[in-house]
Design a protein around this motif. Structure first.
Motif, PDB file in Angstrom:
ATOM      1  N   SER A  21     -14.649  -9.397  -1.841  1.00  0.00           N
ATOM      2  CA  SER A  21     -13.610  -8.402  -2.079  1.00  0.00           C
ATOM      3  C   SER A  21     -13.206  -7.748  -0.771  1.00  0.00           C
ATOM      4  O   SER A  21     -14.039  -7.566   0.119  1.00  0.00           O
ATOM      5  CB  SER A  21     -14.113  -7.329  -3.046  1.00  0.00           C
ATOM      6  N   CYS A  22     -11.954  -7.411  -0.669  1.00  0.00           N
ATOM      7  CA  CYS A  22     -11.433  -6.707   0.491  1.00  0.00           C
ATOM      8  C   CYS A  22     -10.719  -5.458  -0.012  1.00  0.00           C
ATOM      9  O   CYS A  22      -9.718  -5.567  -0.726  1.00  0.00           O
ATOM     10  CB  CYS A  22     -10.472  -7.596   1.264  1.00  0.00           C
ATOM     11  N   THR A  23     -11.256  -4.317   0.349  1.00  0.00           N
ATOM     12  CA  THR A  23     -10.688  -3.043  -0.075  1.00  0.00           C
ATOM     13  C   THR A  23      -9.866  -2.461   1.065  1.00  0.00           C
ATOM     14  O   THR A  23     -10.329  -2.418   2.212  1.00  0.00           O
ATOM     15  CB  THR A  23     -11.800  -2.057  -0.450  1.00  0.00           C
ATOM     16  N   ALA A  24      -8.666  -2.025   0.735  1.00  0.00           N
ATOM     17  CA  ALA A  24      -7.776  -1.466   1.750  1.00  0.00           C
ATOM     18  C   ALA A  24      -7.601   0.031   1.552  1.00  0.00           C
ATOM     19  O   ALA A  24      -7.568   0.516   0.424  1.00  0.00           O
ATOM     20  CB  ALA A  24      -6.427  -2.146   1.702  1.00  0.00           C
ATOM     21  N   SER A  25      -7.466   0.730   2.653  1.00  0.00           N
ATOM     22  CA  SER A  25      -7.154   2.157   2.610  1.00  0.00           C
ATOM     23  C   SER A  25      -6.163   2.454   3.722  1.00  0.00           C
ATOM     24  O   SER A  25      -6.017   1.685   4.670  1.00  0.00           O
ATOM     25  CB  SER A  25      -8.413   3.007   2.773  1.00  0.00           C
ATOM     26  N   GLY A  26      -5.480   3.549   3.574  1.00  0.00           N
ATOM     27  CA  GLY A  26      -4.503   3.941   4.583  1.00  0.00           C
ATOM     28  C   GLY A  26      -3.087   3.603   4.191  1.00  0.00           C
ATOM     29  O   GLY A  26      -2.178   4.401   4.377  1.00  0.00           O
ATOM     30  N   ARG A  27      -2.885   2.400   3.692  1.00  0.00           N
ATOM     31  CA  ARG A  27      -1.564   1.970   3.242  1.00  0.00           C
ATOM     32  C   ARG A  27      -1.729   0.979   2.111  1.00  0.00           C
ATOM     33  O   ARG A  27      -2.755   0.306   2.002  1.00  0.00           O
ATOM     34  CB  ARG A  27      -0.788   1.307   4.383  1.00  0.00           C
ATOM     35  N   THR A  28      -0.696   0.854   1.308  1.00  0.00           N
ATOM     36  CA  THR A  28      -0.705  -0.164   0.277  1.00  0.00           C
ATOM     37  C   THR A  28      -0.545  -1.537   0.918  1.00  0.00           C
ATOM     38  O   THR A  28       0.153  -1.697   1.916  1.00  0.00           O
ATOM     39  CB  THR A  28       0.423   0.078  -0.738  1.00  0.00           C
ATOM     40  N   LEU A  29      -1.202  -2.527   0.323  1.00  0.00           N
ATOM     41  CA  LEU A  29      -1.139  -3.889   0.842  1.00  0.00           C
ATOM     42  C   LEU A  29       0.052  -4.673   0.302  1.00  0.00           C
ATOM     43  O   LEU A  29       0.220  -5.843   0.628  1.00  0.00           O
ATOM     44  CB  LEU A  29      -2.422  -4.633   0.502  1.00  0.00           C
ATOM     45  N   THR A  30       0.866  -4.019  -0.508  1.00  0.00           N
ATOM     46  CA  THR A  30       1.955  -4.724  -1.189  1.00  0.00           C
ATOM     47  C   THR A  30       2.856  -5.457  -0.207  1.00  0.00           C
ATOM     48  O   THR A  30       3.313  -6.565  -0.490  1.00  0.00           O
ATOM     49  CB  THR A  30       2.800  -3.728  -2.004  1.00  0.00           C
ATOM     50  N   ASN A  31       3.121  -4.877   0.936  1.00  0.00           N
ATOM     51  CA  ASN A  31       4.064  -5.450   1.895  1.00  0.00           C
ATOM     52  C   ASN A  31       3.383  -6.157   3.059  1.00  0.00           C
ATOM     53  O   ASN A  31       3.948  -6.243   4.157  1.00  0.00           O
ATOM     54  CB  ASN A  31       4.984  -4.357   2.426  1.00  0.00           C
ATOM     55  N   TYR A  32       2.173  -6.665   2.814  1.00  0.00           N
ATOM     56  CA  TYR A  32       1.439  -7.369   3.848  1.00  0.00           C
ATOM     57  C   TYR A  32       1.075  -8.765   3.374  1.00  0.00           C
ATOM     58  O   TYR A  32       0.713  -8.967   2.209  1.00  0.00           O
ATOM     59  CB  TYR A  32       0.149  -6.632   4.200  1.00  0.00           C
TER      60      TYR A  32
END
Length: 125
Positions: A21-32
């Motif tokens: 699993s890769c958890t993201a914080s700071g910004r949404t990953l939708t546009n990456y």
């Protein structure tokens, strides 16, 4: 800024499965565009799988096709790598990465802007 954190690695036997699993914080990953890479001892970091943005095309390195599956959950802001039928040669540190630029080759390490710290996957024979 995007902060990424991988989890789910471990020591397994050949033929077993793991889900990273890769958890993201700071910004949404939708546009990456999102990628998974791995690095074995003494070797260069190599491409494993990627999800493009926009479009959502999926790419795998040949050695994991049919065994690994990359996916994303935009609601949870997470990316996954399901790894089945693991082999000893899959042993490596696995990294999650995010690319916010368009028109780059998302199969290449240098195309990614953000990286996690990595999670160790060890497959015993």
């Amino acid at each position: 800024q995007v902060q990424l954190a991988e989890s789910g690695g471990g020591l397994v036997q050949a033929g077993d499965s793991l889900r990273l699993s890769c958890t993201a914080s700071g910004r949404t990953l939708t546009n990456y565009a999102m990628g998974w890479f791995r690095q074995a001892p003494g070797k260069e970091r190599e491409f494993v799988a990627a999800l493009s943005w926009p479009g959502g095309s999926i790419y795998y390195t040949d050695s994991v096709k049919g065994r690994f599956t990359i996916s994303r959950d935009n609601v949870k802001n997470m990316v996954y790598l399901q790894m089945n039928s693991l082999k000893p040669e899959d042993t490596a540190v696995y990294y999650c990465a995010a690319c916010g630029r368009l028109g780059v080759r998302i199969l290449e390490v240098g195309s990614y802007d953000y990286w996690g710290q990595g999670t160790q996957v060890t497959v015993s024979s």
